[in-house]
Design a protein around this motif. Sequence first.
Motif, PDB file in Angstrom:
ATOM      1  N   GLY A 158      -7.083 -19.704  11.398  1.00  0.00           N
ATOM      2  CA  GLY A 158      -8.115 -19.566  10.374  1.00  0.00           C
ATOM      3  C   GLY A 158      -7.584 -19.294   8.990  1.00  0.00           C
ATOM      4  O   GLY A 158      -8.123 -19.780   7.998  1.00  0.00           O
ATOM      5  N   GLY A 159      -6.515 -18.513   8.903  1.00  0.00           N
ATOM      6  CA  GLY A 159      -5.985 -18.154   7.602  1.00  0.00           C
ATOM      7  C   GLY A 159      -5.229 -16.848   7.690  1.00  0.00           C
ATOM      8  O   GLY A 159      -4.837 -16.399   8.772  1.00  0.00           O
ATOM      9  N   ALA A 160      -5.029 -16.225   6.537  1.00  0.00           N
ATOM     10  CA  ALA A 160      -4.266 -14.986   6.492  1.00  0.00           C
ATOM     11  C   ALA A 160      -4.729 -14.139   5.320  1.00  0.00           C
ATOM     12  O   ALA A 160      -5.168 -14.658   4.291  1.00  0.00           O
ATOM     13  CB  ALA A 160      -2.765 -15.277   6.367  1.00  0.00           C
ATOM     14  N   ILE A 161      -4.645 -12.836   5.498  1.00  0.00           N
ATOM     15  CA  ILE A 161      -4.846 -11.874   4.430  1.00  0.00           C
ATOM     16  C   ILE A 161      -3.484 -11.268   4.129  1.00  0.00           C
ATOM     17  O   ILE A 161      -2.882 -10.610   4.976  1.00  0.00           O
ATOM     18  CB  ILE A 161      -5.866 -10.800   4.824  1.00  0.00           C
ATOM     19  CG1 ILE A 161      -7.243 -11.440   5.039  1.00  0.00           C
ATOM     20  CG2 ILE A 161      -5.945  -9.712   3.761  1.00  0.00           C
ATOM     21  CD1 ILE A 161      -8.280 -10.494   5.578  1.00  0.00           C
ATOM     22  N   ASN A 162      -2.995 -11.521   2.935  1.00  0.00           N
ATOM     23  CA  ASN A 162      -1.643 -11.150   2.541  1.00  0.00           C
ATOM     24  C   ASN A 162      -1.718 -10.014   1.522  1.00  0.00           C
ATOM     25  O   ASN A 162      -2.150 -10.220   0.389  1.00  0.00           O
ATOM     26  CB  ASN A 162      -0.934 -12.374   1.948  1.00  0.00           C
ATOM     27  CG  ASN A 162       0.543 -12.158   1.745  1.00  0.00           C
ATOM     28  OD1 ASN A 162       1.152 -11.316   2.391  1.00  0.00           O
ATOM     29  ND2 ASN A 162       1.128 -12.924   0.838  1.00  0.00           N
ATOM     30  N   ILE A 163      -1.318  -8.819   1.932  1.00  0.00           N
ATOM     31  CA  ILE A 163      -1.393  -7.630   1.088  1.00  0.00           C
ATOM     32  C   ILE A 163       0.012  -7.296   0.590  1.00  0.00           C
ATOM     33  O   ILE A 163       0.927  -7.099   1.395  1.00  0.00           O
ATOM     34  CB  ILE A 163      -1.984  -6.438   1.858  1.00  0.00           C
ATOM     35  CG1 ILE A 163      -3.390  -6.785   2.382  1.00  0.00           C
ATOM     36  CG2 ILE A 163      -2.034  -5.194   0.985  1.00  0.00           C
ATOM     37  CD1 ILE A 163      -3.960  -5.751   3.325  1.00  0.00           C
ATOM     38  N   ILE A 164       0.172  -7.253  -0.722  1.00  0.00           N
ATOM     39  CA  ILE A 164       1.463  -6.928  -1.323  1.00  0.00           C
ATOM     40  C   ILE A 164       1.310  -5.604  -2.063  1.00  0.00           C
ATOM     41  O   ILE A 164       0.535  -5.493  -3.011  1.00  0.00           O
ATOM     42  CB  ILE A 164       1.938  -8.025  -2.293  1.00  0.00           C
ATOM     43  CG1 ILE A 164       2.058  -9.357  -1.558  1.00  0.00           C
ATOM     44  CG2 ILE A 164       3.271  -7.647  -2.915  1.00  0.00           C
ATOM     45  CD1 ILE A 164       0.869 -10.251  -1.692  1.00  0.00           C
ATOM     46  N   THR A 165       2.012  -4.589  -1.625  1.00  0.00           N
ATOM     47  CA  THR A 165       1.930  -3.274  -2.260  1.00  0.00           C
ATOM     48  C   THR A 165       2.945  -3.182  -3.397  1.00  0.00           C
ATOM     49  O   THR A 165       3.887  -3.978  -3.492  1.00  0.00           O
ATOM     50  CB  THR A 165       2.187  -2.149  -1.247  1.00  0.00           C
ATOM     51  OG1 THR A 165       3.541  -2.208  -0.792  1.00  0.00           O
ATOM     52  CG2 THR A 165       1.268  -2.298  -0.044  1.00  0.00           C
ATOM     53  N   ASN A 166       2.742  -2.203  -4.263  1.00  0.00           N
ATOM     54  CA  ASN A 166       3.638  -2.024  -5.413  1.00  0.00           C
ATOM     55  C   ASN A 166       5.016  -1.545  -4.969  1.00  0.00           C
ATOM     56  O   ASN A 166       5.138  -0.607  -4.168  1.00  0.00           O
ATOM     57  CB  ASN A 166       3.044  -1.016  -6.392  1.00  0.00           C
ATOM     58  CG  ASN A 166       1.961  -1.635  -7.255  1.00  0.00           C
ATOM     59  OD1 ASN A 166       2.129  -2.713  -7.804  1.00  0.00           O
ATOM     60  ND2 ASN A 166       0.823  -0.951  -7.368  1.00  0.00           N
ATOM     61  N   ASP A 167       6.044  -2.191  -5.516  1.00  0.00           N
ATOM     62  CA  ASP A 167       7.417  -1.756  -5.269  1.00  0.00           C
ATOM     63  C   ASP A 167       7.805  -0.654  -6.245  1.00  0.00           C
ATOM     64  O   ASP A 167       7.247  -0.560  -7.351  1.00  0.00           O
ATOM     65  CB  ASP A 167       8.380  -2.935  -5.454  1.00  0.00           C
ATOM     66  CG  ASP A 167       8.500  -3.791  -4.210  1.00  0.00           C
ATOM     67  OD1 ASP A 167       8.074  -3.342  -3.125  1.00  0.00           O
ATOM     68  OD2 ASP A 167       9.008  -4.923  -4.323  1.00  0.00           O
ATOM     69  N   PRO A 168       8.772   0.164  -5.886  1.00  0.00           N
ATOM     70  CA  PRO A 168       9.326   1.126  -6.853  1.00  0.00           C
ATOM     71  C   PRO A 168       9.967   0.393  -8.031  1.00  0.00           C
ATOM     72  O   PRO A 168      10.522  -0.696  -7.882  1.00  0.00           O
ATOM     73  CB  PRO A 168      10.373   1.885  -6.034  1.00  0.00           C
ATOM     74  CG  PRO A 168       9.954   1.700  -4.607  1.00  0.00           C
ATOM     75  CD  PRO A 168       9.338   0.334  -4.542  1.00  0.00           C
ATOM     76  N   THR A 169       9.897   0.993  -9.212  1.00  0.00           N
ATOM     77  CA  THR A 169      10.490   0.428 -10.425  1.00  0.00           C
ATOM     78  C   THR A 169      11.366   1.481 -11.097  1.00  0.00           C
ATOM     79  O   THR A 169      11.431   2.638 -10.653  1.00  0.00           O
ATOM     80  CB  THR A 169       9.400  -0.042 -11.402  1.00  0.00           C
ATOM     81  OG1 THR A 169       8.705   1.107 -11.916  1.00  0.00           O
ATOM     82  CG2 THR A 169       8.406  -0.963 -10.716  1.00  0.00           C
ATOM     83  N   ASP A 170      11.986   1.081 -12.201  1.00  0.00           N
ATOM     84  CA  ASP A 170      12.884   2.012 -12.896  1.00  0.00           C
ATOM     85  C   ASP A 170      12.173   2.817 -13.973  1.00  0.00           C
ATOM     86  O   ASP A 170      12.814   3.403 -14.854  1.00  0.00           O
ATOM     87  CB  ASP A 170      14.055   1.248 -13.520  1.00  0.00           C
ATOM     88  CG  ASP A 170      13.604   0.190 -14.515  1.00  0.00           C
ATOM     89  OD1 ASP A 170      12.381   0.045 -14.720  1.00  0.00           O
ATOM     90  OD2 ASP A 170      14.473  -0.499 -15.080  1.00  0.00           O
TER      91      ASP A 170
END
Length: 800
Positions: A158-170
Motif C-alpha cells: 500500500g505504501g509507507a509512512i517515513n518518519i525522519i527525526t532531527n539529528d544532533p547538530t553543532d
Amino acid sequence: MIKTTTLGTIATGALIVALAQPVYAQQAQSGAAEGIQDIVVTARRTEESLQTTPIAVTALTPEALTTAKVENVVDLQRTAPGLVIGRGSAGGDGIVFVAIRGQGNLQPILANDPAVATYVDGIYIPRPSTGMTDIQDIQRLEVLRGPQGTLFGRNTTGGAINIITNDPTDQLSGTFKAEYGNYDNLGAQANINVPLAEGLAIRLSGAINDREGYGDNPINNRDFSDNHSKFVRGKLKYDGNGWDLTLSGDWNRQTNHGQQIALWDFDRNSATINALGFAPGLTAGLLSRDNWWRNTAMGTSVPASIGALPPEIQSLYGVQPFNTLEVYGFSGTLNVDLGGLNLKSITGYRHSMNYGLSDTDGTAVPLLSTYAGSGSYYISQELQLSGNLTDSLSFIAGAYAGKESGYEFSRSQIFGGLIRDSNADVTNKTFGLFAQAYYELTPTLRAVGGFRYTWDTRNSVLHNAQVLGLPYDAPVAGTPTGINCTVDPTDPVTATTCNQAQNAKFNYPAWNAGLDWQASDNLFLYVATRGAAKAGGWNLRAGGLPAFAPEKVKDVEAGLKVDLFDRRLRFNTAVFHTWKDDNQAIVNSFVTGIGVTQYIQNNGKVRIWGMENEITAVPWEGMTLSINGSLQDGKYAKGSFSETQVVAGSGCTNPAGVVDGCVVDLSGLPLLQLPKKQLNVSATQKVPLGAGTLAVTGAWSYVGSQHFDAVRAADQQPDAIKAGYETENRLGRVPGYGIFNGRIAFQLDDPNVEIAIYGRNITNKKYLLRRFPDLYRTLGIAAAYVGQPATYGVETTFKF
C-alpha cells in the motif's frame, strides 16, 4: 464519472499553463508574495526535491505538523490524500489500521504484516501497535503512496509512512512546550541539542501527557478513553572524516481505562440473549445521540465456577477495561564515503508490547469481554551501496535481513462463562536483496529500473485451551478433542503441553520501472509501474487451517508536479490502477473441528483505481492555502472470491468435500477500508502584528463512507439466517464524516516564544471511527467505536 472527468480536466489545464509559464513569469510583478518553499525528501532513499521525485508522496515539515496538530500517526489521515487510519479493535487500544489506496490490514495478528509500513529513521516498525507512538522532534514526515517493494526494508503493497527525526547538530539549541486543555489535558514537551566536541553532538527529547477520559461510565463513575503517556528519545552523532555514525534510542509508554466503545445494535431474536435475560441490559446500553460519549462497560464478570482455577487465573475475573502500550528501540546508522561510492549500514532493534481488556458489548451485561495483546522484538540489518557509475548512471543496491520473535494471545469470556485461551508463539524471518538504477537518457529525461527478491520464513506454535487455567489434558465436554487442549497437536498433550507447530516458507519478487521528464523548469512528469507483495502467514486463532500465501500487487501510476506563477501555486496529481492477486481476505466461515470462526485466506483478485490531487497556493501575502483529496474505487474480479457455508440439509457439494457446504460467490462485495471520496482543506493567514506575527488556521477534513465488514449469505440459507447476514453487512458500512479544526498563534520575534490556542472537532461532530458487526451472527452484537468530542486548549512554545 463526472468528478473524475473534472479532476482530469484540472490536471490537463495545469499542464497547459505550466508549459506556458515563461510568459506568465515575465509578467509577474516585483514584490509578489513569497513563493512556496521547496522540500527535500528521501522517499527513494536519497535526498531529492519533492517536485522532482517520480512517485506520489506527501511531505510534511515541522511547521505543517504543528499547524495541523499532528501528535501521532492517527492524526495523519487529515494531511494526505488516499490515506485512511482506522481505530477501534477487539484487541488492544494501541492498534491502528493504516490503509493507502485501499491496501490495508484489519486483522493485524503477529503472523500477518501490515500493508502500509512505518519507518522511523530508516528502521522498519513491524507491529501496528506502535502506530500510536508519539511524534516528537521531527525533521520531516513523508507519506508514500503505492507499492514500495524495491528500496525500503520490507515489501509493502500500500505504501509507507517515513518518519525522519532531527539529528544532533553543532549548535546549542532547545525547545520547551507546555499545553493545557479541556478534559484536564496537561502536557509538556522538551528537546535540547548539545555539541559535545568537534564533530560530536547529542540531542535529547521527551514528552509527557496526562488527560482525563473523553467518555464516562455512569455505573461506576469511571472515565475511559483517557491518556497517560511518557516518551523519551536520545540521539548521538559523530561526524568524522569521510564517515558519520548516529546512535539512537527511544521509549514510549501509554495507558488508559479502555477504548471509546459502545453497543450499536443487538439481535433481539437471539435465543441465547433472551434465555439469559440480557435484552433489557443491552437495550439500556445502546448508543444514542444523547449518550454518545458514554458506556456502561464493566469488563469481566465473576462466575461461580472459578473456584477450581489457580489464584492467578481467578484474578482475571471481575476486572474493568484497561490498555497498556509500551514500545522502545535502538538503532545505529553508519555512512561511509568510499570515494565516489557511499556505504550505509542501518541496524535496528524494536520491542513492542500491548495488552488490554476490552468489553466488546460496551454494556454492563456480561456478554463478551476479551483480554488481548502481543509482545515481540524485531532485529534488522540493512546494507546499502550507492553512487554514480558514470555521469548518466547512478544506482543503489543492498541487502536486508530481519527476525521477529514474540507471542500473541486472545482470552475471551462469553456470556459470563469461563475464560477461553487462544495464544501462540511466533517467529518471522525475512531476507531480501535489492538494486535500483537511474539512467539519464537526455539532460531532462530519466529512466529508472529496480528489482528485489525476498525470502520469508513463518513459524508459529499454537497453544489453545477451552478453559484458561485448567490442565491441557483435563477432560472438557464439547471440544473437538474431548480435552482442554483445542488445537490439532503435533506433540503429545500433557497437563502443561498443548502444541500445534506450523511452519512455512515463501519467496517472491518485486520490481519498479519508470520514466520521468523535466519538461520545463517548473513542470515534472512521470510514469511508473511497480510490483510488490505482502508476506504470507498463519491464522493464529483458527488452528488446522493452511498458511495463507503472499498477496501480490502491481500497479501503473502517472503523475505531474508543477509550480506556477512564480511558485505561488503548486499542483501535484497522480492517477493509478492497481491489480492485486491472491488477496489476503478476511472471511467468516465454518471450519470442521472449530466451528464458526474468522480467518484469513487467499481468495480473490482485486482491482483498484483512482486519482489524487494536492494543491498549495500563496494567493496573497501571508496566506497559505492547502487542498488535497482523492477519488478512488475498486472491486473484486467476478467469480474470484468465495467462501463455504454449511447449510444443514441443503445437499450442497463443493470441491473441499464439506458435507452440506454451499459455495458462496463473494466477489460482488465492497472492498474494506476504501473510501471513494476524501478531501482535506486548510488555510493559514499570517499577519505582522507589533513585535511578532499572528497566524490563524482553519482546517476541514472529510473522509467518505467505508466498509469494515462485508458478508453475504448462501441462497440456501433460511430467511432468518439471511436476515442476520444482511444486518451485519449493513452495519459494516460506516458513514462518511467531516470535522473542523482551528488554531490561532502569536509568534514573538524576541524572545522566540509562540502562544497558541487550538480546537479540534470544534463543532462537536458525532461520528464513528468504525463499527464492528463481525460478531452479530454468532453472538448477536454489533459494537461501535466513536470519534473524539470537541477539544480545545492553549499551548506555549519557547525556542532558543
